[in-house]
Every structure is written in C-alpha cells, then in structure tokens.
Design a protein around this motif. Structure first.
Motif, PDB file in Angstrom:
ATOM      1  N   ARG A 214       0.825  -1.207   0.000  1.00 61.02           N
ATOM      2  CA  ARG A 214       0.000   0.000   0.000  1.00 61.02           C
ATOM      3  C   ARG A 214       0.864   1.263   0.000  1.00 61.02           C
ATOM      4  NH1 ARG A 214      -5.393  -1.125   3.283  1.00 61.02           N
ATOM      5  NH2 ARG A 214      -5.083   1.067   3.647  1.00 61.02           N
ATOM      6  N   SER A 215       0.582   2.227   0.861  1.00 59.61           N
ATOM      7  CA  SER A 215       1.352   3.482   0.928  1.00 59.61           C
ATOM      8  C   SER A 215       2.423   3.455   2.005  1.00 59.61           C
ATOM      9  CB  SER A 215       0.406   4.663   1.205  1.00 59.61           C
ATOM     10  OG  SER A 215      -0.487   4.839   0.148  1.00 59.61           O
ATOM     11  N   TYR A 216       2.626   2.298   2.612  1.00 63.10           N
ATOM     12  CA  TYR A 216       3.590   2.204   3.701  1.00 63.10           C
ATOM     13  C   TYR A 216       5.011   2.621   3.307  1.00 63.10           C
ATOM     14  CZ  TYR A 216      -0.034  -0.234   6.386  1.00 63.10           C
ATOM     15  OH  TYR A 216      -1.186  -0.563   7.056  1.00 63.10           O
ATOM     16  N   PRO A 217       5.508   2.284   2.118  1.00 63.75           N
ATOM     17  CA  PRO A 217       6.858   2.744   1.771  1.00 63.75           C
ATOM     18  C   PRO A 217       7.006   4.271   1.776  1.00 63.75           C
ATOM     19  CG  PRO A 217       6.230   0.939   0.345  1.00 63.75           C
ATOM     20  CD  PRO A 217       4.995   1.331   1.114  1.00 63.75           C
ATOM     21  N   GLN A 218       5.973   4.996   1.337  1.00 61.12           N
ATOM     22  CA  GLN A 218       6.019   6.460   1.376  1.00 61.12           C
ATOM     23  C   GLN A 218       6.067   6.959   2.816  1.00 61.12           C
ATOM     24  OE1 GLN A 218       2.590   6.921  -1.524  1.00 61.12           O
ATOM     25  NE2 GLN A 218       3.677   8.860  -1.809  1.00 61.12           N
ATOM     26  N   VAL A 219       5.307   6.323   3.686  1.00 62.71           N
ATOM     27  CA  VAL A 219       5.296   6.694   5.097  1.00 62.71           C
ATOM     28  C   VAL A 219       6.687   6.499   5.689  1.00 62.71           C
ATOM     29  CG1 VAL A 219       4.417   6.034   7.379  1.00 62.71           C
ATOM     30  CG2 VAL A 219       2.845   6.225   5.424  1.00 62.71           C
ATOM     31  N   ALA A 220       7.270   5.326   5.453  1.00 60.48           N
ATOM     32  CA  ALA A 220       8.597   5.022   5.997  1.00 60.48           C
ATOM     33  C   ALA A 220       9.657   5.965   5.443  1.00 60.48           C
ATOM     34  CB  ALA A 220       8.960   3.569   5.707  1.00 60.48           C
ATOM     35  N   ALA A 221       9.555   6.325   4.169  1.00 61.45           N
ATOM     36  CA  ALA A 221      10.523   7.256   3.578  1.00 61.45           C
ATOM     37  C   ALA A 221      10.406   8.634   4.219  1.00 61.45           C
ATOM     38  CB  ALA A 221      10.311   7.344   2.067  1.00 61.45           C
ATOM     39  N   GLY A 222       9.185   9.049   4.535  1.00 62.21           N
ATOM     40  CA  GLY A 222       8.986  10.366   5.139  1.00 62.21           C
ATOM     41  C   GLY A 222       9.457  10.453   6.577  1.00 62.21           C
TER      42      GLY A 222
ATOM     43  N   LEU B 277       5.152   4.240  14.924  1.00 66.98           N
ATOM     44  CA  LEU B 277       3.975   3.685  14.258  1.00 66.98           C
ATOM     45  C   LEU B 277       3.720   2.205  14.526  1.00 66.98           C
ATOM     46  CD1 LEU B 277       4.259   5.476  10.784  1.00 66.98           C
ATOM     47  CD2 LEU B 277       3.352   6.339  12.960  1.00 66.98           C
ATOM     48  N   CYS B 278       4.769   1.397  14.621  1.00 66.35           N
ATOM     49  CA  CYS B 278       4.561  -0.033  14.867  1.00 66.35           C
ATOM     50  C   CYS B 278       3.910  -0.222  16.233  1.00 66.35           C
ATOM     51  CB  CYS B 278       5.879  -0.796  14.787  1.00 66.35           C
ATOM     52  SG  CYS B 278       6.529  -0.892  13.110  1.00 66.35           S
ATOM     53  N   GLY B 279       2.834  -0.986  16.278  1.00 67.16           N
ATOM     54  CA  GLY B 279       2.099  -1.214  17.515  1.00 67.16           C
ATOM     55  C   GLY B 279       1.111  -0.109  17.851  1.00 67.16           C
ATOM     56  N   ALA B 280       1.037   0.940  17.026  1.00 65.08           N
ATOM     57  CA  ALA B 280       0.088   2.037  17.239  1.00 65.08           C
ATOM     58  C   ALA B 280      -1.201   1.760  16.465  1.00 65.08           C
ATOM     59  CB  ALA B 280       0.707   3.358  16.774  1.00 65.08           C
ATOM     60  N   PHE B 281      -2.260   2.475  16.814  1.00 63.49           N
ATOM     61  CA  PHE B 281      -3.521   2.345  16.094  1.00 63.49           C
ATOM     62  C   PHE B 281      -3.463   3.207  14.836  1.00 63.49           C
ATOM     63  CE2 PHE B 281      -7.905   3.384  15.009  1.00 63.49           C
ATOM     64  CZ  PHE B 281      -8.468   2.119  14.986  1.00 63.49           C
ATOM     65  N   GLU B 282      -3.669   2.574  13.709  1.00 65.94           N
ATOM     66  CA  GLU B 282      -3.601   3.212  12.401  1.00 65.94           C
ATOM     67  C   GLU B 282      -5.016   3.474  11.886  1.00 65.94           C
ATOM     68  OE1 GLU B 282      -2.344   1.625   7.955  1.00 65.94           O
ATOM     69  OE2 GLU B 282      -1.463   0.704   9.739  1.00 65.94           O
ATOM     70  N   VAL B 283      -5.371   4.736  11.743  1.00 69.55           N
ATOM     71  CA  VAL B 283      -6.674   5.083  11.169  1.00 69.55           C
ATOM     72  C   VAL B 283      -6.567   4.889   9.661  1.00 69.55           C
ATOM     73  CG1 VAL B 283      -8.391   6.901  10.820  1.00 69.55           C
ATOM     74  CG2 VAL B 283      -7.133   6.766  12.996  1.00 69.55           C
ATOM     75  N   ASP B 284      -7.396   4.006   9.133  1.00 69.59           N
ATOM     76  CA  ASP B 284      -7.362   3.717   7.703  1.00 69.59           C
ATOM     77  C   ASP B 284      -8.405   4.514   6.937  1.00 69.59           C
ATOM     78  OD1 ASP B 284      -6.501   2.135   5.354  1.00 69.59           O
ATOM     79  OD2 ASP B 284      -8.534   1.323   5.488  1.00 69.59           O
TER      80      ASP B 284
ATOM     81  N   TRP C  35      -2.200   7.071  14.590  1.00 66.96           N
ATOM     82  CA  TRP C  35      -1.646   7.811  13.452  1.00 66.96           C
ATOM     83  C   TRP C  35      -2.517   7.591  12.230  1.00 66.96           C
ATOM     84  CZ3 TRP C  35       0.556   5.743   8.870  1.00 66.96           C
ATOM     85  CH2 TRP C  35       0.678   4.345   8.831  1.00 66.96           C
ATOM     86  N   LEU C  36      -2.333   8.439  11.245  1.00 65.68           N
ATOM     87  CA  LEU C  36      -3.030   8.310   9.978  1.00 65.68           C
ATOM     88  C   LEU C  36      -2.205   8.987   8.902  1.00 65.68           C
ATOM     89  CD1 LEU C  36      -4.396  11.291   9.184  1.00 65.68           C
ATOM     90  CD2 LEU C  36      -5.939  10.630  11.011  1.00 65.68           C
ATOM     91  N   LEU C  37      -2.595   8.731   7.666  1.00 65.18           N
ATOM     92  CA  LEU C  37      -1.989   9.449   6.556  1.00 65.18           C
ATOM     93  C   LEU C  37      -3.094  10.004   5.693  1.00 65.18           C
ATOM     94  CD1 LEU C  37      -2.103   7.659   3.659  1.00 65.18           C
ATOM     95  CD2 LEU C  37      -0.548   6.249   4.972  1.00 65.18           C
ATOM     96  N   THR C  38      -2.796  11.099   5.036  1.00 63.60           N
ATOM     97  CA  THR C  38      -3.740  11.682   4.092  1.00 63.60           C
ATOM     98  C   THR C  38      -2.950  12.317   2.960  1.00 63.60           C
ATOM     99  OG1 THR C  38      -5.772  12.988   3.872  1.00 63.60           O
ATOM    100  CG2 THR C  38      -3.965  13.975   5.151  1.00 63.60           C
ATOM    101  N   SER C  39      -3.650  12.642   1.911  1.00 62.74           N
ATOM    102  CA  SER C  39      -3.036  13.238   0.738  1.00 62.74           C
ATOM    103  C   SER C  39      -2.980  14.753   0.889  1.00 62.74           C
ATOM    104  CB  SER C  39      -3.847  12.880  -0.509  1.00 62.74           C
ATOM    105  OG  SER C  39      -3.412  13.633  -1.614  1.00 62.74           O
ATOM    106  N   VAL C  40      -1.926  15.354   0.382  1.00 60.96           N
ATOM    107  CA  VAL C  40      -1.834  16.810   0.393  1.00 60.96           C
ATOM    108  C   VAL C  40      -2.812  17.424  -0.607  1.00 60.96           C
ATOM    109  CG1 VAL C  40       0.537  16.861   1.220  1.00 60.96           C
ATOM    110  CG2 VAL C  40       0.097  16.854  -1.228  1.00 60.96           C
TER     111      VAL C  40
END
Length: 190
Positions: free
Chosen positions: A84-92, A102-109, A140-145
């Motif tokens: 999914r988008s995990y590589p972008q998250v890790a790069a950032g 992030l590991c072990g945290a609640f990820e809002v999808d 944590w969560l991710l969103t698009s700019v």
C-alpha cells in the motif's frame, strides 16, 4: 434525529458492510478523490480482510437505520508493512521513527462522512471514538496533500503533522494523534 456513535471490534462491522460501502461512495465520489462504484466495491472487499486485522476497530455514526459516517483502523504490525502506501510513510519518517512511532500504534485507515453531515462535528466524534483505545494513546493516519480541507480538519482535531509532503505536491503526509507520546518530537515547523 441525533446520530449515535457505536464502536465495533473485529468482524462485527461486516454486518454493516453495505451501508459502509454506500457511505464510502458518497464521501469519496467528489474531487479530489473521484472514487466510483468499482472503487467502493473494492473498499467493501478490503473491509472483509481488514476486519480480521489485529486491533481492528470501527466507529459508526447511526441515525435511526441510516449510517451517516464511519472511522476504522487497526494496530500497525511489526515489522512495518511494505505494501500500500507504507513505503512512502517510511521514507517520510525514516526507519527508526517509523518503527518507534507507528509499529504497535492504532492506524486510522478510513474516515468517511456523508456530505449531508459535513460540518456537524460528526467526523471528529468518529475519529475520537475509533482512536479512544489506541495502545498507549498512540494513533496515526496518513492523508493526501491534495486534500487541504482534510489536513486542516486533522490540525483542528489536535493531530500533529509528522512529515513533509513530497515536493511534487501529490504526496502523503503522516499525522500523529493528540495523545501520541511522540507528537512533541515532531520537528517544527511543518
């Protein structure tokens, strides 16, 4: 009728999968997402697998028989996923912060509210209900700019932007929840 927020764990949410697919389509069919019926069906298909993830939690806003919105997520695995988008998250964030924060945290999808309920405070209630049981307050969560309204919403809810967007303006950003212990470690300004 005032909506009631119900929290569900695991596969219990699947009894509402048709309603969630409908909310998803209503919430994401407009720009900038432009999701269509096929993508809403893909969401419903993913939901069957996602509901089996460790720590899966969904908060549904229900008014009578109508589902007006939902938020869902799960506990992020260790080691950090690479699909999914995990590589972008890790790069950032970098490898160490990704693992520690992030590991072990609640990820809002997903967070989706029908357009008719926008501006009612429902999205904030759903987000708070879904993340209430986050391990150690870590969510944590991710969103698009491409979604400045969503980014402004997360800031208003007390979430801290933890990554810079990519230089092309089409990337994603990571937010840490209001109770995440690492939010004070985010370099400012972002």
């Amino acid at each position: 009728m005032v909506p009631v927020v119900r929290v569900m764990r695991g596969c219990d949410v699947l009894a509402h999968s048709d309603a969630l697919r409908s909310v998803y389509l209503d919430a994401f069919s407009a720009p900038p997402w432009n999701e269509d019926e096929e993508q809403a069906a893909e969401f419903a298909e993913r939901l069957r697998d996602d509901a089996r993830r460790p720590g899966f939690t969904a908060a549904l806003a229900v008014a009578g028989r109508d589902v007006l919105g939902f938020a869902s997520g799960w506990t992020t695995l260790t080691p950090f996923p690479t699909d999914r988008s995990y590589p972008q998250v890790a790069a950032g964030l970098g490898a160490r912060r990704t693992n520690d924060w992030l590991c072990g945290a609640f990820e809002v999808d997903e967070l989706a509210v029908r357009p008719g309920a926008h501006g009612s405070g429902l999205a904030g209630k759903l987000l708070a209900a879904a993340t209430e049981g986050a391990p150690g307050g870590r969510s944590w969560l991710l969103t698009s700019v491409r979604t400045p309204r969503a980014m402004a919403f997360y800031h208003r809810q007390g979430w801290a932007q933890a990554t810079h967007p990519s230089s092309d303006g089409k990337g994603i950003v990571v937010f840490l929840g209001p109770r995440h212990p690492a939010r004070g470690l985010v370099p400012l300004p972002l």
